[in-house]
Scaffold this active site. Sequence first.
Site, PDB file in Angstrom:
ATOM      1  N   SER A  76      97.146  77.460  70.567  1.00  0.00           N
ATOM      2  CA  SER A  76      98.442  78.002  70.961  1.00  0.00           C
ATOM      3  C   SER A  76      98.597  77.980  72.484  1.00  0.00           C
ATOM      4  O   SER A  76      98.464  76.939  73.102  1.00  0.00           O
ATOM      5  CB  SER A  76      98.604  79.409  70.378  1.00  0.00           C
ATOM      6  OG  SER A  76      99.938  79.842  70.447  1.00  0.00           O
ATOM      7  N   ASP A 222     101.242  76.957  64.440  1.00  0.00           N
ATOM      8  CA  ASP A 222     100.336  77.614  65.379  1.00  0.00           C
ATOM      9  C   ASP A 222      98.922  77.732  64.803  1.00  0.00           C
ATOM     10  O   ASP A 222      98.721  78.260  63.707  1.00  0.00           O
ATOM     11  CB  ASP A 222     100.886  79.003  65.702  1.00  0.00           C
ATOM     12  CG  ASP A 222     100.202  79.632  66.894  1.00  0.00           C
ATOM     13  OD1 ASP A 222      98.966  79.786  66.856  1.00  0.00           O
ATOM     14  OD2 ASP A 222     100.898  79.979  67.870  1.00  0.00           O
TER      15      ASP A 222
END
Length: 744
Positions: A76, A222
């Site tokens: 991320s 993510d």
Amino acid sequence: MKRLWYYPRLILIPLFLTSGLLVFASGKSIGAEAPLTRPKVGLVLSGGGARGAAHIGVLKILEQQHIAVDYIAGTSMGAVVGGLYASGLSPEEIEKEIGLIDWKDIFSDAPTRQELPFRRKNDAQKYLTGIEIGVKGRKIALPKGIMAGQKLGFLLKSLTLHTADIDDFDRLPIPFRAIAADIETGKMVILSRGNFAEALRASMSIPGVFSPVEIDGQLLVDGGIARNLPVDVVKQMGADVVIAVDIGSTLSKREDLNTMFDIYRQVLTVMGQQNVVEQIKLIGKDDCLIRPELGNISTADFPRALEIIRIGEEAALNSREALQRYAVSPEEYQSLLKRRFLGVSYPVSIDFVKVKETKHISGKVVENKLKTKPGENLNLKTLQDDLARVYGIGAFERVDFSFIKDKDKQGLLISPTEKSWGPNYLYFGMRLSDDLQGMKHNNLLFNYNMTQINPLGAEWQTQLQIGNDGSLSSEFFQPLDYSGRLFLIPRFETKVGFTEVYNNGKRESQYQINSTKVGLDVGAELGTYGEVRFGVEKRNVGVDLRVGSAVPKEDSGNQAALVGSFAFDHLDNSNFPRYGAKIDLDFILARSGLLGGEISYDKVIFSMMDAVSYRKHTFLASLEGGTSLNSEIPFYDQFILGGFFSLSGYREGELRGNYYGLARIIYFYRFGKLPFAWGENLYLGGSVEAGKTWISSKEIELSDLLWSGSLLVGADTPLGPLYFGYGFAEETDGVFYVYLGRKF
């Protein structure tokens, strides 16, 4: 001679063997540079949204301590910071770029309102919410995320243009891995090759917030839900020791879990923490774990990025004793730094520009939005504006770019991706007006838009309004060329509404007005800021007295008119403008005998407004007026004043005439923000207004203008601007308002 040569050679044999053993023991080889004898350092950077800015602070301290990083794995925001560092950017360069980002803008796909095509600006005025529901066949379809990451994708592409020729992340100055998750299986996906910027974006595609990124047939989101602290990944890359930076959020307490957004955030945090615990077990005594003290800083606190960087520095400094184990000499560190220059750059000159065709819309429509031309040096700002204009068409989920080659020529490829939930869309909104004295206008709006009907980009819009005022309208927008500048619009509307007639401040009568009209307009767009239209329309009007006594003339029957308009709109926001200007000019020239028309009159309206702001203060100045050009306008079409921001101390429609004028100065002070997901800003303000209506031009005197004003509290909500106000005037008792709807 043979013996003399032979014995020296025998003497050299043990010397070669001895030196070979020494070389083998030291790891060196003849004719090759000696490999590193120090342990290879792997850096692991976790996800955590805005908290990930702490990674930049850690990197700054690592460089100050002369700690060379050999491998990086990130998830991320950790993938973004780690990827930029791995690609050759220094911590200071990353910090500078972070500081320049307009975070509010970057997490919004939509172009600024001023960049929108004029037609899209008009659409925004019709329906208040920004919610777009797709209709595919007979099924409702929704986007895969609140946003597709259009601006975020461009930002990552622009920051990594120097990696344009690299598709193997081991070829970066520091070998790198981005961690994502396959939303279909939930399994971790290690991204080690392909489009570098796309890998970074996939790693931070928060489920539900950003649309998934498709790479090699997998829908990726993510990586935090699968591996938020990828220690095992960096060890697989070859790291002997690990420096892991965990900036994951802490769990919220029960009393803080009050909304569905709080619950959603808590679920993501739980999922991330579970896999982090397992990864921390892999951290040995020779490794180093850094956990910056980020306290109550949330994953969305991007405007606090510079503060978060300082916290990251402090955390790394607190661990400097452990970090010193991995330090090298200043000379060796400088030598390692020199290897970080890629020696590649993005093309400064473009030989050709190509647009990837899509199913419903011609590539020529896209080409007409581009100002980047072949043979010119690439300008990133121009390219960004180009993509914003293409995205503003409203047909695309994303508009991407890449570099391509054709023999010895370098080109730019523009790749639009059509909305997966289109091409037909449903919008809705609400308008509410209540003066708390019995005068209410509450309406629900539904707008159905069929787009991309033909390659030129034709659209068919139908709007239904139900409530105090009911209407059904439909128009077909047909561009006449691929540029869309010239267009033709056949239209239809049927409407049922009510109008009041007042006498000395008291309602004398109420009429129900039924009207049906058809029209045909031809027009031209004036860039993104305006348009001009001319046309003809035929209208049938029925007047029905509901309350009170009749006025002398009801003027029912058929009407036909030549119509036209000019519009210029450069406001930055239609809810609470902060800067920009807006100008409108409309005329109706009704003529008896034209298409069976039975009445003649003229109606011309002009208005202009300018907005200026200083910090939290905004002033709007406006001037408007209307004339009948000495004709008699039917009472239901006359100009009216009264109501919120329209001589606020008078009731809506209390003043009526064939001429009118109105001047206003409105002030807003931005004093706070609404809670997340409930809207944006809160305002205090007021207005000073002067105006009047007149029946005859002979009556017009500026000295007899009526003065009025208002005090208000406003909120920019997802349903549109909401006002609670009080209007006052010298000759009235004042009026309280609750108003939901756009006034500008």
